[in-house]
Scaffold this motif. Structure first.
Motif, PDB file in Angstrom:
ATOM      1  N   GLN A 109     -11.617  -0.581   9.051  1.00  8.24           N
ATOM      2  CA  GLN A 109     -11.900   0.154   7.818  1.00  8.24           C
ATOM      3  C   GLN A 109     -12.065   1.647   8.093  1.00  8.24           C
ATOM      4  O   GLN A 109     -11.694   2.487   7.265  1.00  8.24           O
ATOM      5  N   ASP A 113      -3.947  -3.351   6.090  1.00  4.41           N
ATOM      6  CA  ASP A 113      -4.278  -4.425   5.151  1.00  4.41           C
ATOM      7  C   ASP A 113      -4.021  -5.796   5.780  1.00  4.41           C
ATOM      8  O   ASP A 113      -4.835  -6.713   5.672  1.00  4.41           O
ATOM      9  N   THR A 133       1.194   3.733   2.109  1.00  6.25           N
ATOM     10  CA  THR A 133       1.874   4.100   3.357  1.00  6.25           C
ATOM     11  C   THR A 133       2.054   2.874   4.241  1.00  6.25           C
ATOM     12  O   THR A 133       1.383   1.852   4.061  1.00  6.25           O
ATOM     13  N   LEU A 151      -1.205   1.956   6.040  1.00 10.00           N
ATOM     14  CA  LEU A 151      -2.152   1.233   5.187  1.00 10.00           C
ATOM     15  C   LEU A 151      -1.728  -0.222   4.981  1.00 10.00           C
ATOM     16  O   LEU A 151      -2.567  -1.116   4.938  1.00 10.00           O
ATOM     17  N   GLN A 152      -0.430  -0.418   4.874  1.00  6.20           N
ATOM     18  CA  GLN A 152       0.070  -1.787   4.686  1.00  6.20           C
ATOM     19  C   GLN A 152      -0.244  -2.657   5.897  1.00  6.20           C
ATOM     20  O   GLN A 152      -0.706  -3.795   5.754  1.00  6.20           O
ATOM     21  N   ALA A 210       0.833  -1.201   0.000  1.00  8.17           N
ATOM     22  CA  ALA A 210       0.000   0.000   0.000  1.00  8.17           C
ATOM     23  C   ALA A 210       0.869   1.253   0.000  1.00  8.17           C
ATOM     24  O   ALA A 210       2.091   1.196   0.158  1.00  8.17           O
ATOM     25  N   GLU A 214      -6.888   7.353   7.049  1.00 12.75           N
ATOM     26  CA  GLU A 214      -5.582   7.490   6.400  1.00 12.75           C
ATOM     27  C   GLU A 214      -5.740   7.850   4.923  1.00 12.75           C
ATOM     28  O   GLU A 214      -4.977   8.679   4.396  1.00 12.75           O
ATOM     29  N   GLU A 215      -6.725   7.260   4.256  1.00 12.94           N
ATOM     30  CA  GLU A 215      -6.956   7.578   2.851  1.00 12.94           C
ATOM     31  C   GLU A 215      -7.398   9.034   2.680  1.00 12.94           C
ATOM     32  O   GLU A 215      -7.009   9.702   1.711  1.00 12.94           O
ATOM     33  N   ARG A 257      -8.634   2.941   8.183  1.00 10.85           N
ATOM     34  CA  ARG A 257      -8.139   2.981   6.808  1.00 10.85           C
ATOM     35  C   ARG A 257      -8.696   4.191   6.054  1.00 10.85           C
ATOM     36  O   ARG A 257      -7.961   4.879   5.346  1.00 10.85           O
TER      37      ARG A 257
END
Length: 210
Positions: free
Chosen positions: A118, A68, A61, A64-65, A59, A124-125, A121
């Motif tokens: 989520q 995931d 960042t 995010l990784q 991902a 962060e997005e 997530r």
């Protein structure tokens, strides 16, 4: 969509005193819900493929990784538990009632963890989307036309993000409801939340394929 909207229809028929119609629609709703669980029996196969893909193509960042990885782990736990619940409930495999009950609740609890992650997530997005917008405005050399194209792309990304947030916000109370023994969350509320989430998902798919 059918699974959730029929719950609203059941409530409407019941409110009008049409008990027979209400029960028939309830039967349809339960059948659709059961079918949706059945078609997820092979869910671990694409899940394993996605886990491999996520490791091969990290991902954007580090956060995010890791999100995931955690979310993938929750699904790896979720699928087998749901399989145990469904196969046992239908007496396909000889599981005890206690195991079936435990598997059903814990599968939903792992789903609830996924939905909670989520939210992180999405946060962060959103930070990344806002970073793109700032970068466009602060860039030294960019013509107006190119700037508008890039801003339009960011706006489209923001709209998709808002839809994803709505979907997650609708699913979160459902995951909590199915995770808690003796939950008093009304069935019609399940129908409303699920319907809104399903319509929002359909809109996102429509836009992505248009």
């Amino acid at each position: 969509l059918t699974q959730y909207f029929t719950k609203v229809v059941v409530w409407l028929f019941a409110k009008r005193g049409q008990k027979s119609a209400s029960e028939r629609v309830r039967t349809l709703s339960n059948l659709v819900a059961d079918y949706r669980i059945m078609i997820r029996l092979t869910g671990l196969v694409p899940m394993a493929q996605y886990v491999r893909y996520a490791e091969q193509f990290p991902a954007k960042t580090r956060l995010l990784q890791w999100l995931d990885r955690i979310m993938n782990l929750t699904l790896v736990c979720y699928y087998p538990l749901e399989h145990i619940y469904w196969l046992g409930a239908h007496q396909i495999l000889p599981f005890s009632e206690n195991l079936i009950d435990i598997a059903g609740y814990w599968s939903c609890r792992f789903w609830a963890v996924w939905v909670a992650m989520q939210f992180v997530r999405l946060g962060e997005e959103y930070r990344l989307i806002q970073g793109k917008r700032r970068e466009i405005y602060t860039r030294d050399k960019i013509d107006a036309a190119q700037m508008q194209v890039e801003l339009d792309a960011v706006s489209a990304e923001t709209k998709s993000w808002k839809t994803q947030l709505l979907i997650n916000a609708c699913y979160f109370p459902l995951t909590l409801h199915w995770s808690i023994r003796g939950s008093t969350f009304p069935d019609v509320a399940v129908g409303v939340c699920g319907t809104v989430a399903a319509v929002a998902q359909a809109c996102n798919v429509w836009k992505a394929t248009a």
